[in-house]
Design a protein around this motif. Structure first.
Motif, short mmCIF file in Angstrom:
data_model
loop_
_atom_site.label_atom_id
_atom_site.label_comp_id
_atom_site.label_asym_id
_atom_site.label_seq_id
_atom_site.Cartn_x
_atom_site.Cartn_y
_atom_site.Cartn_z
N SER A 1 0.82 -1.22 0.00
CA SER A 1 0.00 0.00 0.00
C SER A 1 0.85 1.26 0.00
N GLU A 2 2.14 1.13 0.34
CA GLU A 2 3.04 2.28 0.31
C GLU A 2 3.50 2.60 -1.11
N VAL A 3 3.55 1.59 -1.97
CA VAL A 3 4.07 1.80 -3.33
C VAL A 3 2.96 1.84 -4.38
N SER A 4 1.71 1.76 -3.97
CA SER A 4 0.59 1.86 -4.90
C SER A 4 -0.63 2.37 -4.14
N ASP A 5 -1.72 2.60 -4.85
CA ASP A 5 -2.94 3.07 -4.19
C ASP A 5 -3.90 1.93 -3.89
N CYS A 6 -3.39 0.71 -3.86
CA CYS A 6 -4.25 -0.46 -3.61
C CYS A 6 -4.77 -0.47 -2.18
N ILE A 7 -5.76 -1.32 -1.95
CA ILE A 7 -6.30 -1.55 -0.61
C ILE A 7 -5.97 -2.98 -0.22
N SER A 8 -5.32 -3.15 0.93
CA SER A 8 -4.93 -4.47 1.41
C SER A 8 -5.86 -4.91 2.53
N LEU A 9 -6.39 -6.12 2.40
CA LEU A 9 -7.30 -6.69 3.40
C LEU A 9 -6.61 -7.88 4.05
N ILE A 10 -6.58 -7.89 5.39
CA ILE A 10 -5.82 -8.90 6.11
C ILE A 10 -6.69 -9.59 7.16
N VAL A 11 -6.57 -10.90 7.24
CA VAL A 11 -7.17 -11.68 8.33
C VAL A 11 -6.02 -12.26 9.14
N SER A 12 -6.01 -11.98 10.43
CA SER A 12 -4.95 -12.47 11.29
C SER A 12 -5.16 -13.94 11.62
N GLU A 13 -4.11 -14.72 11.46
CA GLU A 13 -4.19 -16.15 11.76
C GLU A 13 -4.23 -16.38 13.27
N GLU A 14 -3.63 -15.48 14.05
CA GLU A 14 -3.56 -15.65 15.50
C GLU A 14 -4.85 -15.24 16.20
N THR A 15 -5.41 -14.09 15.80
CA THR A 15 -6.58 -13.55 16.51
C THR A 15 -7.87 -13.62 15.71
N ASP B 1 -19.66 -4.53 8.93
CA ASP B 1 -20.40 -3.43 8.31
C ASP B 1 -19.47 -2.29 7.90
N ARG B 2 -18.51 -1.99 8.77
CA ARG B 2 -17.58 -0.91 8.46
C ARG B 2 -16.70 -1.28 7.26
N MET B 3 -16.29 -2.54 7.19
CA MET B 3 -15.48 -2.98 6.06
C MET B 3 -16.24 -2.81 4.75
N THR B 4 -17.52 -3.18 4.75
CA THR B 4 -18.34 -3.02 3.55
C THR B 4 -18.42 -1.56 3.12
N ASN B 5 -18.62 -0.67 4.10
CA ASN B 5 -18.73 0.76 3.79
C ASN B 5 -17.40 1.32 3.28
N ILE B 6 -16.29 0.89 3.86
CA ILE B 6 -14.97 1.36 3.43
C ILE B 6 -14.71 0.95 1.98
N LEU B 7 -14.99 -0.31 1.67
CA LEU B 7 -14.73 -0.79 0.30
C LEU B 7 -15.64 -0.09 -0.69
N ARG B 8 -16.89 0.12 -0.34
CA ARG B 8 -17.80 0.81 -1.26
C ARG B 8 -17.35 2.24 -1.52
N SER B 9 -16.95 2.95 -0.48
CA SER B 9 -16.56 4.35 -0.65
C SER B 9 -15.25 4.48 -1.43
N ASN B 10 -14.32 3.53 -1.25
CA ASN B 10 -13.03 3.61 -1.93
C ASN B 10 -13.05 3.06 -3.35
N LEU B 11 -13.84 2.02 -3.57
CA LEU B 11 -13.87 1.40 -4.90
C LEU B 11 -14.92 2.01 -5.80
N LYS B 12 -15.94 2.62 -5.22
CA LYS B 12 -17.01 3.23 -6.02
C LYS B 12 -16.47 4.40 -6.82
N SER B 13 -15.55 5.19 -6.23
CA SER B 13 -15.00 6.34 -6.94
C SER B 13 -14.25 5.90 -8.18
N LYS B 14 -13.55 4.76 -8.08
CA LYS B 14 -12.84 4.23 -9.24
C LYS B 14 -13.82 3.84 -10.33
N SER B 15 -14.91 3.17 -9.95
CA SER B 15 -15.90 2.74 -10.93
C SER B 15 -16.56 3.93 -11.60
#
Length: 280
Positions: free
Chosen positions: A222-236, A254-268
């Motif tokens: 995410s530092e070298v591009s404008d991508c969005i990285s989604l992570i699931v922790s194996e420990e927690t 719910d917050r994840m859904t809203n974040i993705l919609r607001s960030n990806l909708k502008s691209k679309s």
């Protein structure tokens, strides 16, 4: 008193000779410096910039007070320092040029396939469902959502998939001990482009010590591009998101859904605008 009057008279004379071109020129330069400062803020480049400014001031003072030896050393240091800075901060310079390239204009009419709102919403729903299904099972996962900056060099490090995004496909990829579970999945538009991709690790020293390689890779890309990285922790089982070098942890569904919609909708919407607008 005479000096003050002379100063004001000279100041008024300078102001009276300023033209519209001068105002535009000064405004553009000020804006460029502002954007550069905001881009390097809270990065190691900010500290280097402060060091360079200090050297410039010290060089000017050494010349003023005729400290010839010190002046010679500082001038030579600055000459070498410019080349050294280009080499050391090559990643930051590249990121800066990519940031300029992501400006919202297109003179060549190439914007890739447009994504409908229904398709985008379906993609987001499938990804979110997969993330939180993996979260409940405490299965680690890393999904990269490509945006304006193309990350083909990262896609090429993995195994090509070119499949429609679905929760079943994503969950199956990250099941432990399967061939593709180790690494990142890259999603472009509504397709899983590749799995088991290798990502650059962040070099930030400010991260929590409990973050592992998966989170550091998510921040790094995410530092070298404008991508969005989604992570699931194996420990927690916590779900996190990284964007522009920042990590946001323990995101609710719910917050994840809203974040993705607001960030990806502008691209679309941007793609639809260019496809049907004046740049058609």
């Amino acid at each position: 008193m005479l000096d003050i009057n002379s100063f004001f008279s000279g100041f008024v004379d300078i102001i009276s000779r300023i033209t519209i071109n001068d105002v535009v020129d000064i405004s553009i330069v000020a804006y460029i410096f502002y954007k550069i400062f905001m881009f390097i803020k809270d990065t190691r480049a900010e500290q280097v910039l402060k060091g360079i400014l200090f050297l410039l001031v010290a060089t000017q003072l050494s010349e003023t007070f005729k400290l010839h030896t010190l002046y010679w050393i500082l001038v030579k240091s600055l000459e070498i320092g410019v080349l050294a800075a280009v080499i050391i901060f090559q990643p930051e310079l590249r990121a800066g040029l990519e940031h300029i390239g992501r400006a919202k204009f297109n003179f060549f009419g190439k914007n890739g396939p447009s994504v409908s709102e229904d398709s985008l919403n379906n993609t987001i729903e499938e990804i979110v469902e997969a993330l939180y299904s993996l979260s409940r099972q405490k299965i680690g996962a890393l999904i990269i959502m490509e945006r304006q900056t193309k990350i083909g060099e990262i896609i090429n490090t993995g195994t090509s998939i070119d499949g429609q995004v679905s929760r079943q496909l994503l969950i199956n990829i990250f099941i432990p001990n399967t061939p593709l579970h180790d690494g990142a999945v890259v999603v472009r538009d509504s397709q899983v482009k590749a799995a088991a991709c290798f990502l650059p690790l962040t070099e930030s020293k400010d991260l929590s010590k409990d973050l592992g390689t998966r989170h550091r890779a998510a921040i790094g890309v995410s530092e070298v591009s404008d991508c969005i990285s989604l992570i699931v922790s194996e420990e927690t089982g916590d779900v996190s998101i990284a964007k522009a070098g920042k990590l946001y942890r323990n995101i609710s569904k719910d917050r994840m859904t809203n974040i993705l919609r607001s960030n990806l909708k502008s691209k679309s919407e941007e793609k639809s605008f260019f496809k049907g607008g004046i740049f058609r």
